[in-house]
Design a protein around this motif. Structure first.
Motif, PDB file in Angstrom:
ATOM      1  N   VAL A   1     -39.833  -7.615   1.982  1.00 15.32           N
ATOM      2  CA  VAL A   1     -41.247  -8.181   1.080  1.00 15.32           C
ATOM      3  C   VAL A   1     -41.740  -9.068   2.222  1.00 15.32           C
ATOM      4  O   VAL A   1     -41.221  -9.995   3.113  1.00 15.32           O
ATOM      5  CB  VAL A   1     -40.499  -9.116   0.133  1.00 15.32           C
ATOM      6  N   THR A   2     -43.010  -8.682   2.169  1.00 17.53           N
ATOM      7  CA  THR A   2     -44.109  -9.681   3.053  1.00 17.53           C
ATOM      8  C   THR A   2     -44.353 -11.121   2.614  1.00 17.53           C
ATOM      9  O   THR A   2     -44.255 -11.961   3.413  1.00 17.53           O
ATOM     10  CB  THR A   2     -45.477  -8.837   3.291  1.00 17.53           C
ATOM     11  N   HIS A   3     -44.463 -11.457   1.394  1.00 12.69           N
ATOM     12  CA  HIS A   3     -44.548 -12.621   0.954  1.00 12.69           C
ATOM     13  C   HIS A   3     -44.671 -12.612  -0.810  1.00 12.69           C
ATOM     14  O   HIS A   3     -44.654 -11.548  -1.440  1.00 12.69           O
ATOM     15  CB  HIS A   3     -46.118 -13.022   1.414  1.00 12.69           C
TER      16      HIS A   3
ATOM     17  N   ARG B   1     -32.594  -1.425  -7.876  1.00  9.03           N
ATOM     18  CA  ARG B   1     -31.422  -1.104  -8.220  1.00  9.03           C
ATOM     19  C   ARG B   1     -30.364  -2.072  -7.371  1.00  9.03           C
ATOM     20  O   ARG B   1     -30.881  -2.693  -6.532  1.00  9.03           O
ATOM     21  CB  ARG B   1     -30.941   0.398  -7.383  1.00  9.03           C
ATOM     22  N   PRO B   2     -29.380  -2.499  -7.857  1.00 11.67           N
ATOM     23  CA  PRO B   2     -28.424  -3.732  -7.477  1.00 11.67           C
ATOM     24  C   PRO B   2     -28.261  -3.601  -6.021  1.00 11.67           C
ATOM     25  O   PRO B   2     -27.981  -4.468  -5.142  1.00 11.67           O
ATOM     26  CB  PRO B   2     -27.358  -3.993  -8.284  1.00 11.67           C
ATOM     27  N   GLU B   3     -28.108  -2.249  -5.421  1.00 15.25           N
ATOM     28  CA  GLU B   3     -27.374  -1.851  -4.267  1.00 15.25           C
ATOM     29  C   GLU B   3     -28.740  -1.784  -3.325  1.00 15.25           C
ATOM     30  O   GLU B   3     -28.182  -1.725  -2.030  1.00 15.25           O
ATOM     31  CB  GLU B   3     -26.731  -0.627  -4.351  1.00 15.25           C
ATOM     32  N   VAL B   4     -29.827  -2.022  -3.737  1.00 14.30           N
ATOM     33  CA  VAL B   4     -30.944  -1.954  -2.777  1.00 14.30           C
ATOM     34  C   VAL B   4     -31.052  -3.377  -2.191  1.00 14.30           C
ATOM     35  O   VAL B   4     -31.509  -4.299  -2.718  1.00 14.30           O
ATOM     36  CB  VAL B   4     -32.243  -1.597  -3.226  1.00 14.30           C
ATOM     37  N   PRO B   5     -30.539  -3.666  -0.871  1.00  6.45           N
ATOM     38  CA  PRO B   5     -30.930  -4.837  -0.259  1.00  6.45           C
ATOM     39  C   PRO B   5     -32.335  -5.402  -0.132  1.00  6.45           C
ATOM     40  O   PRO B   5     -33.183  -4.462   0.240  1.00  6.45           O
ATOM     41  CB  PRO B   5     -30.166  -4.974   1.224  1.00  6.45           C
ATOM     42  N   VAL B   6     -32.550  -6.585  -0.349  1.00  7.96           N
ATOM     43  CA  VAL B   6     -33.984  -7.176  -0.253  1.00  7.96           C
ATOM     44  C   VAL B   6     -34.051  -8.129   1.034  1.00  7.96           C
ATOM     45  O   VAL B   6     -33.311  -9.244   0.825  1.00  7.96           O
ATOM     46  CB  VAL B   6     -34.397  -7.838  -1.822  1.00  7.96           C
ATOM     47  N   HIS B   7     -35.241  -8.201   1.653  1.00  9.03           N
ATOM     48  CA  HIS B   7     -35.108  -8.923   2.827  1.00  9.03           C
ATOM     49  C   HIS B   7     -36.573  -9.515   2.887  1.00  9.03           C
ATOM     50  O   HIS B   7     -37.505  -8.972   2.360  1.00  9.03           O
ATOM     51  CB  HIS B   7     -35.037  -8.069   4.340  1.00  9.03           C
ATOM     52  N   ALA B   8     -36.506 -10.832   3.514  1.00 11.67           N
ATOM     53  CA  ALA B   8     -37.740 -11.510   3.452  1.00 11.67           C
ATOM     54  C   ALA B   8     -37.568 -12.711   4.431  1.00 11.67           C
ATOM     55  O   ALA B   8     -36.430 -12.914   4.652  1.00 11.67           O
ATOM     56  CB  ALA B   8     -38.241 -11.974   2.037  1.00 11.67           C
ATOM     57  N   SER B   9     -38.714 -13.481   4.272  1.00 12.12           N
ATOM     58  CA  SER B   9     -38.484 -14.640   5.414  1.00 12.12           C
ATOM     59  C   SER B   9     -37.720 -15.984   4.483  1.00 12.12           C
ATOM     60  O   SER B   9     -37.593 -15.672   3.296  1.00 12.12           O
ATOM     61  CB  SER B   9     -39.811 -15.392   5.686  1.00 12.12           C
ATOM     62  N   ALA B  10     -37.174 -16.762   5.131  1.00  6.57           N
ATOM     63  CA  ALA B  10     -36.435 -17.833   4.543  1.00  6.57           C
ATOM     64  C   ALA B  10     -37.364 -18.426   3.734  1.00  6.57           C
ATOM     65  O   ALA B  10     -36.803 -18.928   2.553  1.00  6.57           O
ATOM     66  CB  ALA B  10     -35.796 -18.825   5.521  1.00  6.57           C
ATOM     67  N   GLU B  11     -38.650 -18.738   3.946  1.00  7.20           N
ATOM     68  CA  GLU B  11     -39.622 -19.286   3.062  1.00  7.20           C
ATOM     69  C   GLU B  11     -39.850 -18.799   1.814  1.00  7.20           C
ATOM     70  O   GLU B  11     -39.968 -19.283   0.710  1.00  7.20           O
ATOM     71  CB  GLU B  11     -40.894 -19.540   3.990  1.00  7.20           C
ATOM     72  N   THR B  12     -39.946 -17.472   2.042  1.00  3.94           N
ATOM     73  CA  THR B  12     -40.301 -16.551   0.972  1.00  3.94           C
ATOM     74  C   THR B  12     -39.135 -16.691  -0.080  1.00  3.94           C
ATOM     75  O   THR B  12     -39.283 -16.871  -1.491  1.00  3.94           O
ATOM     76  CB  THR B  12     -40.428 -15.181   1.133  1.00  3.94           C
TER      77      THR B  12
ATOM     78  N   ASP C   1     -28.569 -12.758  -2.632  1.00  9.89           N
ATOM     79  CA  ASP C   1     -29.139 -11.534  -3.228  1.00  9.89           C
ATOM     80  C   ASP C   1     -30.399 -11.261  -2.395  1.00  9.89           C
ATOM     81  O   ASP C   1     -30.560 -10.114  -2.015  1.00  9.89           O
ATOM     82  CB  ASP C   1     -29.599 -11.696  -4.442  1.00  9.89           C
ATOM     83  N   TRP C   2     -31.109 -11.882  -1.851  1.00  8.55           N
ATOM     84  CA  TRP C   2     -32.353 -11.689  -1.075  1.00  8.55           C
ATOM     85  C   TRP C   2     -31.689 -12.211   0.356  1.00  8.55           C
ATOM     86  O   TRP C   2     -31.261 -13.224   0.662  1.00  8.55           O
ATOM     87  CB  TRP C   2     -33.361 -12.804  -1.256  1.00  8.55           C
ATOM     88  N   ARG C   3     -31.984 -11.428   1.337  1.00  9.41           N
ATOM     89  CA  ARG C   3     -31.427 -11.812   2.737  1.00  9.41           C
ATOM     90  C   ARG C   3     -32.609 -12.128   3.566  1.00  9.41           C
ATOM     91  O   ARG C   3     -33.416 -11.752   4.028  1.00  9.41           O
ATOM     92  CB  ARG C   3     -30.749 -10.459   3.267  1.00  9.41           C
ATOM     93  N   PRO C   4     -32.434 -13.356   4.044  1.00  4.67           N
ATOM     94  CA  PRO C   4     -33.656 -14.094   4.863  1.00  4.67           C
ATOM     95  C   PRO C   4     -33.305 -13.416   6.187  1.00  4.67           C
ATOM     96  O   PRO C   4     -32.212 -12.968   6.803  1.00  4.67           O
ATOM     97  CB  PRO C   4     -33.079 -15.646   4.918  1.00  4.67           C
ATOM     98  N   VAL C   5     -34.646 -13.027   6.932  1.00  8.66           N
ATOM     99  CA  VAL C   5     -34.672 -12.354   8.159  1.00  8.66           C
ATOM    100  C   VAL C   5     -35.336 -13.174   9.199  1.00  8.66           C
ATOM    101  O   VAL C   5     -36.282 -13.758   9.097  1.00  8.66           O
ATOM    102  CB  VAL C   5     -35.428 -11.232   8.053  1.00  8.66           C
ATOM    103  N   PRO C   6     -34.476 -13.914  10.039  1.00  6.86           N
ATOM    104  CA  PRO C   6     -34.809 -14.731  11.193  1.00  6.86           C
ATOM    105  C   PRO C   6     -35.943 -13.946  12.098  1.00  6.86           C
ATOM    106  O   PRO C   6     -35.724 -12.614  12.160  1.00  6.86           O
ATOM    107  CB  PRO C   6     -33.461 -14.969  11.817  1.00  6.86           C
ATOM    108  N   LEU C   7     -36.590 -14.566  12.893  1.00  5.94           N
ATOM    109  CA  LEU C   7     -37.508 -13.880  13.857  1.00  5.94           C
ATOM    110  C   LEU C   7     -36.666 -13.669  14.951  1.00  5.94           C
ATOM    111  O   LEU C   7     -35.618 -14.236  15.309  1.00  5.94           O
ATOM    112  CB  LEU C   7     -38.635 -14.932  14.049  1.00  5.94           C
ATOM    113  N   GLY C   8     -36.978 -12.392  15.544  1.00  5.86           N
ATOM    114  CA  GLY C   8     -36.335 -11.852  16.588  1.00  5.86           C
ATOM    115  C   GLY C   8     -34.828 -11.249  16.471  1.00  5.86           C
ATOM    116  O   GLY C   8     -34.284 -11.018  17.270  1.00  5.86           O
ATOM    117  N   GLU C   9     -34.835 -11.084  15.067  1.00  4.81           N
ATOM    118  CA  GLU C   9     -33.477 -10.430  14.797  1.00  4.81           C
ATOM    119  C   GLU C   9     -33.864  -9.133  14.005  1.00  4.81           C
ATOM    120  O   GLU C   9     -33.628  -9.169  12.726  1.00  4.81           O
ATOM    121  CB  GLU C   9     -32.491 -11.278  14.214  1.00  4.81           C
ATOM    122  N   PRO C  10     -33.578  -8.021  14.881  1.00  8.94           N
ATOM    123  CA  PRO C  10     -34.245  -6.765  13.896  1.00  8.94           C
ATOM    124  C   PRO C  10     -32.875  -6.284  12.967  1.00  8.94           C
ATOM    125  O   PRO C  10     -32.058  -6.537  13.219  1.00  8.94           O
ATOM    126  CB  PRO C  10     -34.315  -5.723  15.118  1.00  8.94           C
ATOM    127  N   VAL C  11     -33.285  -5.709  12.052  1.00 12.30           N
ATOM    128  CA  VAL C  11     -32.512  -5.349  10.910  1.00 12.30           C
ATOM    129  C   VAL C  11     -32.430  -3.939  11.149  1.00 12.30           C
ATOM    130  O   VAL C  11     -33.371  -3.063  11.180  1.00 12.30           O
ATOM    131  CB  VAL C  11     -33.033  -5.688   9.383  1.00 12.30           C
TER     132      VAL C  11
END
Length: 425
Positions: free
Chosen positions: A93-95, A108-119, A144-154
């Motif tokens: 998610v962008t914002h 679906r519950p098994e789909v991981p959702v990634h975003a910034s910690a602020e989001t 449930d929502w996985r915060p993605v830090p800067l500089g850490e590719p998923v």
């Protein structure tokens, strides 16, 4: 299997971007917002999807993306083939604007959702204020929502996805770089260069320079830019000017999720000897989001506002326009509209709002600035990156972005797959 990209939103419309990338039996989906149909939203007031059938009703009329294997089967109509499993999918998610995040609750519950910690934090505040995203998937914060830090590719199968900060009118706005087996795709999300942090957006441009595919929003291309090209500093100065020397009640409409502007306006009001008073639901959200001194109308009380109107700025409750009949307006009273609700003349509620102001004799001051890159900045951004293929979405006018050099512009079709050279598959 070569990489491909599909566009399930943002095609010929402003908003609802959904970019689906496939590679090696895996999928990356960038954004999953509420759709904005080209021909008008069939679920605009007074129509609404039926409780428990929100997604199924939207899919039935083409107001949600028919992506196989993405949505929770329980939210689909019985027998819908979209419930059949598909490739493993990761959502980024962008914002937290509704046109980019509004359908995530149906994933679906098994789909991981990634975003910034602020989001993640802002969506958590909304959930605590009883404004959680619709759908069966209950927001559970970082679990449930996985915060993605800067500089850490998923890692997603053969792909890697890296998040970058960009400037927008909501905290934690992100852009993404997706590295596939066929090259690099960069996606801006919504962004700008005239806010508090233009260096973030320019930093993203430098990081993805030379990308094979650049997918960019082009909101401001949709109109001639004859309106004032304001910055956030201009907006603050205009708000300060409306309060200076004014002894009467001032009305306000600001978008609550724009926490930077909320905090700036709160400080400007305090310097003028005023407090901003918020409708109950907005005050609850702002308190959950950590905004200090965000009193509700119930906490302050109508009697206090009537007794000392010059001590307050009152945020409009757009669902209670007749409530303005009880307010103590004076000769200096104005309505300051700073990108809040109703959002503008394109929204069905706008004309009714304007009619009420006219009847009450309240002058309307529109002082906001865009959350999207102005046209000159957008073109400079594209020149800086110099991608092989440029794909403008999230705009009515994709042909109005003009790349230079060897960059090829591609105006895409809805749901069609393209390779990383821009060829339809």
């Amino acid at each position: 299997m070569s990489a491909s990209v599909e566009f399930w939103g943002g095609v010929g419309v402003i908003g609802s971007s959904k970019v689906l990338i496939r590679d090696g039996g895996h999928r990356v989906l960038l954004d999953l917002g509420l759709d904005i149909p080209k021909d008008g939203d069939l679920f605009r007031a007074p129509a609404a999807p039926r409780p428990g059938r929100e997604l199924a009703d939207r899919l039935r009329v083409g107001a949600a993306p028919a992506i196989p294997g993405l949505f929770d089967p329980g939210a689909l109509a019985p027998g819908d083939r979209l419930a059949e499993p598909a490739e493993p999918t990761a959502l980024f998610v962008t914002h937290p604007h509704i046109d980019h995040v509004g359908l995530v609750g149906f994933a679906r519950p098994e789909v991981p959702v990634h975003a910034s910690a602020e989001t993640v934090g802002l969506l958590g505040a909304l959930a605590r204020a009883d404004e959680a995203l619709p759908g069966p998937r209950v927001f559970q914060g970082a679990a449930d929502w996985r915060p993605v830090p800067l500089g850490e590719p998923v890692r997603v199968g053969p792909m890697t996805v890296e998040r970058f900060d960009v400037d927008h009118d909501v905290p934690g706005a992100s852009a993404y770089r997706v590295v596939t087996s066929d090259g690099v795709l960069a996606f801006t999300g919504d962004f700008r260069f005239h806010g508090y942090h233009p260096e973030r957006s320019w930093g993203f441009a430098e990081a993805v320079a030379g990308a094979d595919v650049l997918v960019t929003e082009g909101t401001t291309l949709s109109w001639e830019e004859f309106h004032p090209l304001r910055t956030e500093a201009d907006v603050n100065a205009l708000f300060e000017a409306e309060l200076a020397g004014n002894a009467d009640l001032v009305m306000l409409s600001v978008y609550p999720r724009d926490l930077d502007r909320v905090r700036a306006f709160t400080a400007i009001a305090a310097a003028a000897g005023r407090r901003i008073v918020w409708p109950e639901r907005i005050a609850a959200f702002l308190a959950a989001a950590g905004v200090e001194d965000a009193p509700s109308t119930a906490q302050v009380g109508l009697a206090e506002i009537q007794a000392a109107p010059g001590s307050y700025v009152l945020q409009l409750d757009p669902n209670d326009l007749p409530g303005m009949l009880d307010l103590p307006f004076g000769p200096g009273s104005v309505f300051v509209h700073a990108n809040g609700e109703p959002l503008g003349p394109f929204e069905p509620r706008w004309q009714l709002f304007v009619d009420w102001l006219a009847r009450l004799g309240l002058p309307l001051r529109r002082i906001g600035c865009s959350g999207h890159a102005y046209q000159d900045d957008l073109h400079e951004f594209v020149r800086t990156i110099n991608p092989k293929v440029l794909i403008p979405i999230h705009t009515f006018s994709p042909y109005r972005v003009h790349p230079t050099g060897s960059t090829a512009r591609l105006v895409v079709d809805y749901a069609r797959a393209y390779d990383f050279a821009g060829r339809p598959l």
